[in-house]
Write a protein that holds these residues in place. Structure first.
Motif, PDB file in Angstrom:
ATOM      1  N   ASP A   1       5.661  16.322   0.918  1.00  0.00           N
ATOM      2  CA  ASP A   1       5.024  17.158  -0.103  1.00  0.00           C
ATOM      3  C   ASP A   1       4.569  16.350  -1.311  1.00  0.00           C
ATOM      4  O   ASP A   1       3.602  16.712  -1.984  1.00  0.00           O
ATOM      5  CB  ASP A   1       5.980  18.273  -0.547  1.00  0.00           C
ATOM      6  CG  ASP A   1       7.318  17.745  -1.049  1.00  0.00           C
ATOM      7  OD1 ASP A   1       7.693  16.606  -0.680  1.00  0.00           O
ATOM      8  OD2 ASP A   1       8.000  18.468  -1.800  1.00  0.00           O
ATOM      9  N   GLU A   2       5.239  15.225  -1.585  1.00  0.00           N
ATOM     10  CA  GLU A   2       4.921  14.440  -2.777  1.00  0.00           C
ATOM     11  C   GLU A   2       4.066  13.210  -2.489  1.00  0.00           C
ATOM     12  O   GLU A   2       3.381  12.702  -3.374  1.00  0.00           O
ATOM     13  CB  GLU A   2       6.209  14.023  -3.478  1.00  0.00           C
ATOM     14  CG  GLU A   2       6.985  15.209  -4.027  1.00  0.00           C
ATOM     15  CD  GLU A   2       8.349  14.801  -4.536  1.00  0.00           C
ATOM     16  OE1 GLU A   2       8.511  14.729  -5.763  1.00  0.00           O
ATOM     17  OE2 GLU A   2       9.247  14.551  -3.710  1.00  0.00           O
TER      18      GLU A   2
ATOM     19  N   LYS B   1       5.971  21.205   5.577  1.00  0.00           N
ATOM     20  CA  LYS B   1       7.097  21.062   6.499  1.00  0.00           C
ATOM     21  C   LYS B   1       7.956  19.864   6.116  1.00  0.00           C
ATOM     22  O   LYS B   1       7.560  19.030   5.303  1.00  0.00           O
ATOM     23  CB  LYS B   1       6.587  20.904   7.935  1.00  0.00           C
ATOM     24  CG  LYS B   1       5.905  22.156   8.471  1.00  0.00           C
ATOM     25  CD  LYS B   1       5.521  21.988   9.930  1.00  0.00           C
ATOM     26  CE  LYS B   1       4.902  23.262  10.482  1.00  0.00           C
ATOM     27  NZ  LYS B   1       4.519  23.120  11.920  1.00  0.00           N
ATOM     28  N   GLN B   2       9.130  19.783   6.720  1.00  0.00           N
ATOM     29  CA  GLN B   2      10.059  18.690   6.456  1.00  0.00           C
ATOM     30  C   GLN B   2       9.990  17.673   7.593  1.00  0.00           C
ATOM     31  O   GLN B   2      10.031  18.040   8.772  1.00  0.00           O
ATOM     32  CB  GLN B   2      11.490  19.214   6.316  1.00  0.00           C
ATOM     33  CG  GLN B   2      11.692  20.115   5.103  1.00  0.00           C
ATOM     34  CD  GLN B   2      13.136  20.564   4.967  1.00  0.00           C
ATOM     35  OE1 GLN B   2      13.912  20.530   5.910  1.00  0.00           O
ATOM     36  NE2 GLN B   2      13.499  21.009   3.762  1.00  0.00           N
ATOM     37  N   TYR B   3       9.888  16.415   7.217  1.00  0.00           N
ATOM     38  CA  TYR B   3       9.830  15.338   8.206  1.00  0.00           C
ATOM     39  C   TYR B   3      10.926  14.315   7.915  1.00  0.00           C
ATOM     40  O   TYR B   3      11.235  14.034   6.746  1.00  0.00           O
ATOM     41  CB  TYR B   3       8.468  14.635   8.161  1.00  0.00           C
ATOM     42  CG  TYR B   3       7.312  15.490   8.582  1.00  0.00           C
ATOM     43  CD1 TYR B   3       6.825  15.461   9.894  1.00  0.00           C
ATOM     44  CD2 TYR B   3       6.687  16.349   7.677  1.00  0.00           C
ATOM     45  CE1 TYR B   3       5.758  16.254  10.284  1.00  0.00           C
ATOM     46  CE2 TYR B   3       5.623  17.140   8.054  1.00  0.00           C
ATOM     47  CZ  TYR B   3       5.161  17.095   9.355  1.00  0.00           C
ATOM     48  OH  TYR B   3       4.103  17.891   9.740  1.00  0.00           O
ATOM     49  N   SER B   4      11.473  13.785   8.969  1.00  0.00           N
ATOM     50  CA  SER B   4      12.436  12.699   8.829  1.00  0.00           C
ATOM     51  C   SER B   4      12.163  11.670   9.920  1.00  0.00           C
ATOM     52  O   SER B   4      11.548  11.975  10.950  1.00  0.00           O
ATOM     53  CB  SER B   4      13.879  13.207   8.917  1.00  0.00           C
ATOM     54  OG  SER B   4      14.120  13.851  10.158  1.00  0.00           O
ATOM     55  N   ALA B   5      12.616  10.459   9.678  1.00  0.00           N
ATOM     56  CA  ALA B   5      12.414   9.366  10.626  1.00  0.00           C
ATOM     57  C   ALA B   5      13.767   8.757  10.968  1.00  0.00           C
ATOM     58  O   ALA B   5      14.526   8.373  10.068  1.00  0.00           O
ATOM     59  CB  ALA B   5      11.496   8.303  10.025  1.00  0.00           C
ATOM     60  N   VAL B   6      14.069   8.701  12.250  1.00  0.00           N
ATOM     61  CA  VAL B   6      15.304   8.084  12.723  1.00  0.00           C
ATOM     62  C   VAL B   6      14.970   6.674  13.207  1.00  0.00           C
ATOM     63  O   VAL B   6      14.224   6.508  14.176  1.00  0.00           O
ATOM     64  CB  VAL B   6      15.959   8.899  13.852  1.00  0.00           C
ATOM     65  CG1 VAL B   6      17.253   8.223  14.305  1.00  0.00           C
ATOM     66  CG2 VAL B   6      16.220  10.332  13.397  1.00  0.00           C
ATOM     67  N   PHE B   7      15.497   5.691  12.516  1.00  0.00           N
ATOM     68  CA  PHE B   7      15.258   4.288  12.846  1.00  0.00           C
ATOM     69  C   PHE B   7      16.330   3.783  13.796  1.00  0.00           C
ATOM     70  O   PHE B   7      17.530   3.929  13.523  1.00  0.00           O
ATOM     71  CB  PHE B   7      15.295   3.418  11.583  1.00  0.00           C
ATOM     72  CG  PHE B   7      14.096   3.542  10.693  1.00  0.00           C
ATOM     73  CD1 PHE B   7      13.208   2.480  10.549  1.00  0.00           C
ATOM     74  CD2 PHE B   7      13.861   4.708   9.960  1.00  0.00           C
ATOM     75  CE1 PHE B   7      12.108   2.574   9.713  1.00  0.00           C
ATOM     76  CE2 PHE B   7      12.767   4.807   9.116  1.00  0.00           C
ATOM     77  CZ  PHE B   7      11.882   3.734   8.994  1.00  0.00           C
TER      78      PHE B   7
ATOM     79  N   ILE C   1      10.272  10.492  15.008  1.00  0.00           N
ATOM     80  CA  ILE C   1       9.853  11.391  13.937  1.00  0.00           C
ATOM     81  C   ILE C   1      10.316  12.804  14.275  1.00  0.00           C
ATOM     82  O   ILE C   1      10.027  13.328  15.350  1.00  0.00           O
ATOM     83  CB  ILE C   1       8.331  11.376  13.744  1.00  0.00           C
ATOM     84  CG1 ILE C   1       7.846   9.960  13.390  1.00  0.00           C
ATOM     85  CG2 ILE C   1       7.929  12.370  12.661  1.00  0.00           C
ATOM     86  CD1 ILE C   1       8.395   9.408  12.088  1.00  0.00           C
ATOM     87  N   ILE C   2      11.044  13.416  13.329  1.00  0.00           N
ATOM     88  CA  ILE C   2      11.548  14.778  13.510  1.00  0.00           C
ATOM     89  C   ILE C   2      10.848  15.699  12.519  1.00  0.00           C
ATOM     90  O   ILE C   2      10.803  15.415  11.319  1.00  0.00           O
ATOM     91  CB  ILE C   2      13.075  14.823  13.310  1.00  0.00           C
ATOM     92  CG1 ILE C   2      13.775  13.911  14.332  1.00  0.00           C
ATOM     93  CG2 ILE C   2      13.579  16.253  13.435  1.00  0.00           C
ATOM     94  CD1 ILE C   2      15.246  13.759  14.106  1.00  0.00           C
ATOM     95  N   GLU C   3      10.316  16.795  13.026  1.00  0.00           N
ATOM     96  CA  GLU C   3       9.593  17.765  12.190  1.00  0.00           C
ATOM     97  C   GLU C   3      10.326  19.094  12.208  1.00  0.00           C
ATOM     98  O   GLU C   3      10.735  19.570  13.265  1.00  0.00           O
ATOM     99  CB  GLU C   3       8.173  17.944  12.719  1.00  0.00           C
ATOM    100  CG  GLU C   3       7.354  18.984  11.988  1.00  0.00           C
ATOM    101  CD  GLU C   3       5.982  19.180  12.618  1.00  0.00           C
ATOM    102  OE1 GLU C   3       5.438  20.313  12.511  1.00  0.00           O
ATOM    103  OE2 GLU C   3       5.441  18.236  13.215  1.00  0.00           O
TER     104      GLU C   3
END
Length: 239
Positions: free
Chosen positions: A97-98, A77-83, A236-238
Motif C-alpha cells: 500500500d505504501e 491486499k497483503q503480500y509477504s515473501a518467504v525467503f 510470494i503469499i497473497e
C-alpha cells in the motif's frame, strides 16, 4: 607579459580540472553507511571480467527486461515473501500500500525466479546485508529502473527491507538490503532508500547471514563474504 599571464590562467584551469576530477572519483565509491548498487539504467548488467564462464554469464544475461513491469499486484491486499536461503528461512511483510511500484517489481522478479541462486554479495553485520544482483558483483540489475517511493513513516530499523540504488534518484532495480545493526539507523537522517518491507519471522536466519565471515571489499570495508550465501527461492503469499 601577455604570454606569462595566459600561462598562469591555463595552469589555474588545469589545477581546477584536476581537483574536480579527484572529487568526482572520491564520490564514486560505496561508503560503509551507504547501501548503494553500481547498476546502470536500462543496460545489460554483465561484466565478463568479473563473472564466471558459461552458464553463469548466460543466466545473468537472461534475467533482463527492457522496461519496468506493468502493475499486477493489488495494493489493497497483503503480500509477504518467504525467503529460502542456504542459511535458513525468513519471512518479509511487503508494504504494497505504501510502496506499490517497488513491491510490484519485487513480486514480478520473485515470481519469475529472478532471485533464485543470487548471492548476498555485501555483508556488514552492524549495518546490513545486500543482495539482488544476478552477477554477484554489485553492478547487476534487471535491465530497468524503478522510481523512488519515499516519505513513509517507516524507519531503517533492524529487519527493515529497502531498495539499494546508485546514489541517484529513481535508480533502484533489483538490489535491496536488510538492516541488521544499529548503523542502519543512520540512514534515517536522510531517507533516500525506498522501504518496502519488514522481516516478521526468521530474524535468526537473517542474523546468521549477517554473521558470515567477510574480507575487505571494493567499498573499502570488510564486506565481501568469504563463503557463498544464496537465496534458493522466494515464495510470494497473497492474502
Amino acid at each position: 607579459m601577455m604570454i606569462h599571464k595566459r600561462t598562469r590562467i591555463r595552469f589555474g584551469i588545469l589545477l581546477l580540472s584536476l581537483l574536480l576530477l579527484a572529487l568526482a572519483a572520491a564520490g564514486c565509491g560505496n561508503k560503509k553507511d551507504e547501501p548503494e548498487s553500481k547498476q546502470a539504467a536500462n543496460v545489460e548488467q554483465v561484466d565478463d571480467s568479473q563473472q564466471g564462464s558459461g552458464s553463469a554469464k548466460q543466466d545473468a544475461a537472461a534475467k533482463q527486461w527492457d522496461k519496468m513491469p506493468d502493475m499486477s499486484i493489488d495494493p489493497s491486499k497483503q503480500y509477504s515473501a518467504v525467503f529460502h536461503t542456504n542459511k535458513g528461512e525468513f519471512t518479509v511483510n511487503l508494504f504494497a500500500d505504501e510502496a506499490p511500484t517497488t513491491v510490484n517489481s519485487f513480486v514480478f522478479l520473485a515470481k519469475n525466479n529472478f532471485y533464485n541462486g543470487i548471492t548476498f554479495h555485501r555483508i556488514i553485520e552492524t549495518f546490513m546485508i545486500q543482495t539482488g544482483d544476478p552477477t554477484g558483483t554489485g553492478t547487476g540489475g534487471p535491465g530497468y529502473n524503478i522510481p523512488d517511493e519515499l516519505g513513509s513513516d517507516h524507519k531503517y530499523d533492524v529487519g527493515t527491507v529497502a531498495m539499494a540504488n546508485t546514489g541517484m534518484p529513481d535508480s533502484g532495480g533489483s538490489q535491496f538490503f536488510i538492516c541488521t545493526g544499529e548503523v542502519c539507523s543512520n540512514l534515517n537522517t536522510q531517507p533516500n532508500y525506498t522501504i518496502f518491507g519488514q522481516v516478521t519471522d526468521g530474524m535468526d536466519a537473517v542474523m546468521s547471514i549477517a554473521k558470515t565471515p567477510v574480507v575487505m571489499g571494493e567499498d573499502g570495508n570488510p564486506s565481501k563474504p568469504t563463503e557463498k550465501v544464496t537465496i534458493d527461492s522466494i515464495d510470494i503469499i497473497e492474502k
